[in-house]
Design an enzyme around this catalytic site. Sequence first.
Site, short mmCIF file in Angstrom:
data_model
loop_
_atom_site.label_atom_id
_atom_site.label_comp_id
_atom_site.label_asym_id
_atom_site.label_seq_id
_atom_site.Cartn_x
_atom_site.Cartn_y
_atom_site.Cartn_z
N ASP A 92 0.87 -1.18 0.00
CA ASP A 92 0.00 0.00 0.00
C ASP A 92 0.91 1.23 0.00
O ASP A 92 2.13 1.11 0.10
CB ASP A 92 -0.94 -0.03 1.20
CG ASP A 92 -0.20 0.08 2.51
OD1 ASP A 92 1.03 0.26 2.50
OD2 ASP A 92 -0.85 -0.01 3.57
N ASP A 146 -2.86 8.27 -1.54
CA ASP A 146 -4.21 8.84 -1.57
C ASP A 146 -4.51 9.51 -0.24
O ASP A 146 -3.85 9.23 0.75
CB ASP A 146 -5.26 7.75 -1.85
CG ASP A 146 -5.24 6.63 -0.81
OD1 ASP A 146 -4.16 6.38 -0.25
OD2 ASP A 146 -6.29 6.01 -0.57
N ASP A 268 -7.64 -7.70 0.60
CA ASP A 268 -6.72 -7.89 1.72
C ASP A 268 -7.48 -7.53 2.97
O ASP A 268 -8.38 -6.70 2.93
CB ASP A 268 -5.51 -6.97 1.61
CG ASP A 268 -5.84 -5.55 2.05
OD1 ASP A 268 -6.47 -4.82 1.26
OD2 ASP A 268 -5.52 -5.19 3.19
N CYS A 306 -11.49 -29.37 6.94
CA CYS A 306 -10.36 -28.53 6.53
C CYS A 306 -9.10 -29.37 6.39
O CYS A 306 -8.83 -30.24 7.21
CB CYS A 306 -10.16 -27.42 7.56
SG CYS A 306 -8.71 -26.39 7.24
N CYS A 308 -5.95 -28.11 6.37
CA CYS A 308 -4.75 -27.35 6.76
C CYS A 308 -3.91 -28.14 7.76
O CYS A 308 -4.39 -29.09 8.39
CB CYS A 308 -5.14 -25.98 7.32
SG CYS A 308 -5.55 -25.98 9.08
N CYS A 311 -5.55 -28.45 11.26
CA CYS A 311 -6.68 -29.38 11.37
C CYS A 311 -6.26 -30.83 11.11
O CYS A 311 -6.91 -31.76 11.60
CB CYS A 311 -7.79 -28.97 10.40
SG CYS A 311 -8.57 -27.42 10.90
N HIS A 337 -4.59 -21.93 10.24
CA HIS A 337 -5.94 -22.34 9.87
C HIS A 337 -6.73 -21.18 9.23
O HIS A 337 -7.36 -21.36 8.19
CB HIS A 337 -6.73 -22.88 11.07
CG HIS A 337 -8.18 -23.06 10.74
ND1 HIS A 337 -8.66 -24.16 10.07
CD2 HIS A 337 -9.24 -22.23 10.90
CE1 HIS A 337 -9.96 -24.01 9.84
NE2 HIS A 337 -10.34 -22.85 10.34
#
Length: 371
Positions: A92, A146, A268, A306, A308, A311, A337
């Site tokens: 950013d 900005d 994001d 899940c 991941c 998990c 996770h």
Amino acid sequence: MFSFEITAQSSDTSARAGVIQTSHGKVETPIFMPVGTLGSVKSISPEELIEIGAQIILGNTYHLYLRPGCDIISRFEGLHRFMHWNRSILTDSGGFQVFSLAKLAKISNDGVTFQSHIDGSKHLLSPEKVIDIQACLGTDIMMCLDQCIQYPASREQCRAALKTTTQWARRCRHSWQSLQNGQNALFGIVQGGMFTDLRRQSAEELTDLDFSGYAVGGLSVGEPVEVMLEMADFTLPQLPQIKPRYIMGVGTPENLIELVALGADMFDCVLPTRNARNGQMFIDHGTINISNSRYKDDTDPLDPECGCYTCRNYSRAYLRHLYLAKELLAYRLNTIHNIHFYINFIKRLRKAILVDAFEAFRQDFYHKRKK
Ligand SMILES: [Zn+2]
């Protein structure tokens, strides 16, 4: 090196799937970018991000400029090598942090002067300097400086901020062009508060400047969700269809699915990482508060569906124990996770767009949420 191609378009909504190419690889859109404010996605490593499937992360110009500073990062030829991350990075511009975090932000002809939130030192961020810093960071996607405003803001305040934002965008673009390295893309940021005519004006002025992509800023700043969606619904069609469109700093899984339906490509948000550290875990059916006593002897994984690392290997009872004992491993496992949930959620959503089944996916998502 930067390109964007749309590969599929939903027939009953504005949802679309595409591919961004940067000098650090492919980014499949819609995409969720984990937030790595200080050059790290809090509590997890780049290897873990890669295992989860992250294709691009976000860094914060304001924070990295103040600490450790460009002189140090330039010794590594940029942020990629400094933090050992080989895939794409978007930074950013620092505008949001200057106006929300720093003290005494003051706009002048040059740019914005402010006092560091760390040590009170005085700095000036100009559009040119923001491009210089992002060039030093070597980011794949740069953002224009900005002027961000608080919510609610009067029409006059929004109009003035919009005028400054367009002037800064022009100067950023000029400065970016003079880099002539062809490595980085530059996105413009639409402002205009909650006024549709100002949003339209901002989108038109930025479109005339022809950026590599466009972001919608100033959303999710305290306004009701319906207003946020209304503004996105109005603003997104004002931006070129062939360019990537990024909604900054949003949001919940519900927000993401609705914004994808409106044609947004990039997101994001600190929610998955911040909430992981507070013990709030995202699953298809909603959220789980891991500190809840109902999990104290629960041998099941957080989310049996899940895949991941967390998990696959750990129970709810163990995660609750780690969290209550404030063990550092709790932050890491919870973050793995939650980031996996967000990235995988967007990936499933993208798959649905590719076979033109987005609306069915959306209905199924809300059905599961209601259970
Ligand atoms: Zn999991």
